[in-house]
Design a protein around this motif. Sequence first.
Motif, PDB file in Angstrom:
ATOM      1  N   TRP A   8       7.016   7.575   3.513  1.00  0.00           N
ATOM      2  CA  TRP A   8       6.290   6.712   4.344  1.00  0.00           C
ATOM      3  C   TRP A   8       7.214   5.846   5.228  1.00  0.00           C
ATOM      4  O   TRP A   8       7.070   5.645   6.476  1.00  0.00           O
ATOM      5  CB  TRP A   8       5.309   5.882   3.914  1.00  0.00           C
ATOM      6  N   SER A   9       8.208   5.189   4.521  1.00  0.00           N
ATOM      7  CA  SER A   9       9.247   4.374   5.142  1.00  0.00           C
ATOM      8  C   SER A   9      10.039   5.081   6.049  1.00  0.00           C
ATOM      9  O   SER A   9      10.519   4.668   7.019  1.00  0.00           O
ATOM     10  CB  SER A   9      10.229   3.594   4.113  1.00  0.00           C
ATOM     11  N   ILE A  12       7.953   5.414   9.271  1.00  0.00           N
ATOM     12  CA  ILE A  12       7.929   4.266  10.245  1.00  0.00           C
ATOM     13  C   ILE A  12       9.252   3.811  10.850  1.00  0.00           C
ATOM     14  O   ILE A  12       9.226   3.521  12.019  1.00  0.00           O
ATOM     15  CB  ILE A  12       7.490   2.945   9.112  1.00  0.00           C
ATOM     16  N   GLU A  16       9.788   3.214  14.785  1.00  0.00           N
ATOM     17  CA  GLU A  16      10.140   1.911  15.205  1.00  0.00           C
ATOM     18  C   GLU A  16      11.619   1.775  15.511  1.00  0.00           C
ATOM     19  O   GLU A  16      12.130   1.047  16.369  1.00  0.00           O
ATOM     20  CB  GLU A  16       9.903   0.917  14.048  1.00  0.00           C
ATOM     21  N   TYR A  67       0.863   6.834  11.251  1.00  0.00           N
ATOM     22  CA  TYR A  67       1.962   5.761  11.389  1.00  0.00           C
ATOM     23  C   TYR A  67       1.294   4.318  11.311  1.00  0.00           C
ATOM     24  O   TYR A  67       1.850   3.533  10.415  1.00  0.00           O
ATOM     25  CB  TYR A  67       2.512   5.757  12.558  1.00  0.00           C
ATOM     26  N   ARG A  68       0.057   4.240  11.963  1.00  0.00           N
ATOM     27  CA  ARG A  68      -0.472   2.854  11.600  1.00  0.00           C
ATOM     28  C   ARG A  68      -1.008   2.657   9.997  1.00  0.00           C
ATOM     29  O   ARG A  68      -1.109   1.357   9.443  1.00  0.00           O
ATOM     30  CB  ARG A  68      -2.001   2.687  12.432  1.00  0.00           C
ATOM     31  N   ARG A  69      -1.511   3.434   9.309  1.00  0.00           N
ATOM     32  CA  ARG A  69      -1.928   3.246   8.147  1.00  0.00           C
ATOM     33  C   ARG A  69      -0.794   3.219   7.130  1.00  0.00           C
ATOM     34  O   ARG A  69      -0.687   2.602   6.245  1.00  0.00           O
ATOM     35  CB  ARG A  69      -2.664   4.655   7.622  1.00  0.00           C
ATOM     36  N   ALA A  70       0.597   3.951   7.456  1.00  0.00           N
ATOM     37  CA  ALA A  70       1.478   3.727   6.653  1.00  0.00           C
ATOM     38  C   ALA A  70       2.263   2.510   6.645  1.00  0.00           C
ATOM     39  O   ALA A  70       2.549   1.848   5.747  1.00  0.00           O
ATOM     40  CB  ALA A  70       2.672   4.883   7.089  1.00  0.00           C
ATOM     41  N   THR A  71       2.246   1.903   7.978  1.00  0.00           N
ATOM     42  CA  THR A  71       2.661   0.377   8.226  1.00  0.00           C
ATOM     43  C   THR A  71       2.008  -0.580   7.141  1.00  0.00           C
ATOM     44  O   THR A  71       2.542  -1.609   6.467  1.00  0.00           O
ATOM     45  CB  THR A  71       2.574   0.124   9.517  1.00  0.00           C
ATOM     46  N   VAL A  72       0.723  -0.513   7.042  1.00  0.00           N
ATOM     47  CA  VAL A  72      -0.272  -1.303   6.262  1.00  0.00           C
ATOM     48  C   VAL A  72       0.162  -0.972   4.841  1.00  0.00           C
ATOM     49  O   VAL A  72       0.341  -1.952   3.935  1.00  0.00           O
ATOM     50  CB  VAL A  72      -1.529  -1.157   6.335  1.00  0.00           C
ATOM     51  N   VAL A  74       2.955   0.388   3.300  1.00  0.00           N
ATOM     52  CA  VAL A  74       4.252  -0.073   3.081  1.00  0.00           C
ATOM     53  C   VAL A  74       4.253  -1.826   2.817  1.00  0.00           C
ATOM     54  O   VAL A  74       4.815  -2.302   1.966  1.00  0.00           O
ATOM     55  CB  VAL A  74       5.341   0.354   3.939  1.00  0.00           C
ATOM     56  N   LYS A  75       3.614  -2.216   3.601  1.00  0.00           N
ATOM     57  CA  LYS A  75       3.736  -3.834   3.760  1.00  0.00           C
ATOM     58  C   LYS A  75       2.895  -4.460   2.363  1.00  0.00           C
ATOM     59  O   LYS A  75       3.367  -5.082   1.741  1.00  0.00           O
ATOM     60  CB  LYS A  75       3.082  -4.224   4.704  1.00  0.00           C
TER      61      LYS A  75
END
Length: 300
Positions: A8-9, A12, A16, A67-72, A74-75
């Motif tokens: 996932w990283s 992202i 980005e 991508y949107r779900r992955a950012t959440v 990973v954070k």
Amino acid sequence: MQVSLEQWSALIAVVEQGGYAAAAEHLNKSQSTVSYAIQKLETQLGVRVFTLAGRKASLTPAGETLYRRATVLVKDAEQIESVAGQFAAGWEPEVHIAMDALFPQWLMLDILKEFSDEHPNVRIELKETVLSGSEEALLTRSADIVIGGRAPPGFMGDPLMIVGFTAVAAPSHPLHHLGREISVQDLRLHRQLVVMDSGKADLDRGWLGAQKRMSVSHVGLSISSAVAGLGYAWLPELKIKDQLDQGTLKPLPLEVGGERTEQLYLMYSGADYAGPLTRNLGELIKSRAKQCCKAGPKPV
């Protein structure tokens, strides 16, 4: 097989950083490692994440959602690791504060902003107290840090600041039109505004010789009531600076007792067991309160 956080990283980073080469440099990995992570992710999920237009990779509609779900995701994982690190270091996950209503709100909020910027994962609970409410918070251990006017037996505190009080009323109040200094007998004939105790001791603060009385739940309501001409009150100078400057409240010309002071202290409910973050916050409160006193009053 589940998709790993590393995959996932990689997704992202490609999005980005604008491509595989830049993502590899950002992640300090080889481009082939990043490319393989994305290919494996697509195989495991059974969907295409990127489409190639020339040498540029663009997200597919499915890729946009992932991508949107992955950012959440990973954070959240980063926060979990940070919290675990705090536990490993012996840091407590939350700090509870009981603050006497006389302590400047703007100052506490500034302090908590600075503290939370440094410790974003620590939960903070701030409760405002009046009179015996601070003592009650100490005795019941319902707060880690307590700011109040006195310490009950068995507790010790560090002085924070001295709060000045002035007897005031609206300019239209009859006491301002006597044409002379105001006596205790004069005060007895008019309504005194009193802030109720937030604790169970039901204590009172200030002169209470008036036959008429109006009790309110907090200092802000007492100020508004005084401005509205409902009575007179001894109010903290820091909290009525604007009203005094604007002339909506005027000091009463009392023969005696028109001004008084009260010392506020910082105390720990479990002084021997206070955690490092509680101690850090307590030291920050003391430091900022000392700076505030040196800088002079500021409206609350």
